[in-house]
Design a protein around this motif. Sequence first.
Motif: not given
Length: 295
Positions: A73-78, A91-94, A218-227
């Motif tokens: 869960v990342r706090p980046k919004t802009k 975008v690339r950093l994220d 095979v590796v999985f991730m639940v990625s979250s930004l904002n809501h």
Amino acid sequence: MPDQFRINTVRAFVEAIAMPFQCTSTSPRVPPLVKFGKLHVPVAQTAAIYRQPTDRTRARQGRLEGPLVAVQVRPKTKFQDEDGKPLEAMVRLDMVREIGGLLQIAQERRRSGREVRSGEGQWWTTKLRWGGGSGYDADTDIDTDGEAKATELASVAGEAASDGLVTGDLGVPDKVEKKPKIMARALPWKELRCGRGYWDPKIDYGAIGKDRSSLSDVVFMVSSLNHHISIVKLTVHDAYTDSLVAGTSLEDLPKPTLQRSQWFDLFDSQQRVQTLRGVWGVMAYLTRDSVAGAR
């Protein structure tokens, strides 16, 4: 939304899906790092899903198996400027944050059966320290002050009983037992206690859900930004992961492939259902019964 509220929301959503599969989510208990040879790069990891052992004794000890899925869960919004144009650097950093978290999970899943003690075989655990001197003598570390105080207390109590000032059983032993040697300060001189390193001692690392007949994981991730939530999938060759850890060349190795689902809006009830189905499908795939050599 405050960061901690968003983290708790996503973790609760994912853990509710993982529980029917005998799994749980936990925050990293050791710093999550990606190893590039001798270089350790810290990565972002909110939590990871692990399988709980079926043995009750091991479960009571707090041991876990896995990892299965990473949660980030990342706090980046802009990601756009004032004119609505995308900020390529952000975008690339994220994306680097996501790939780093996926590679970290891939390296942990690759640790199956390879656990070693921290510092084993290294020079700081095999050679004499402090210039080769004998060092501190642990056998001389005795609590003489405590023994003297106990002896003095016994003598005073005996004099009071003989003068008739105190009657009854004083509870003073005939012979004052010597206190055991205090070894807490001496043990570091007698043996070298290495740190636990970057391996959690209560996790049985393994690639749960990997087909043993395949050379890729095979590796999985639940990625979250904002809501929003997205499911990320990384297919990485075992040789690629080993080369990253060893710090060798990656030129002739199969390159990892990255896939992503759409971004699901948690404020939309229909998309929440789609997100649940997606994460449920990932958990069902990783915890499937042994088919074609899968574990």
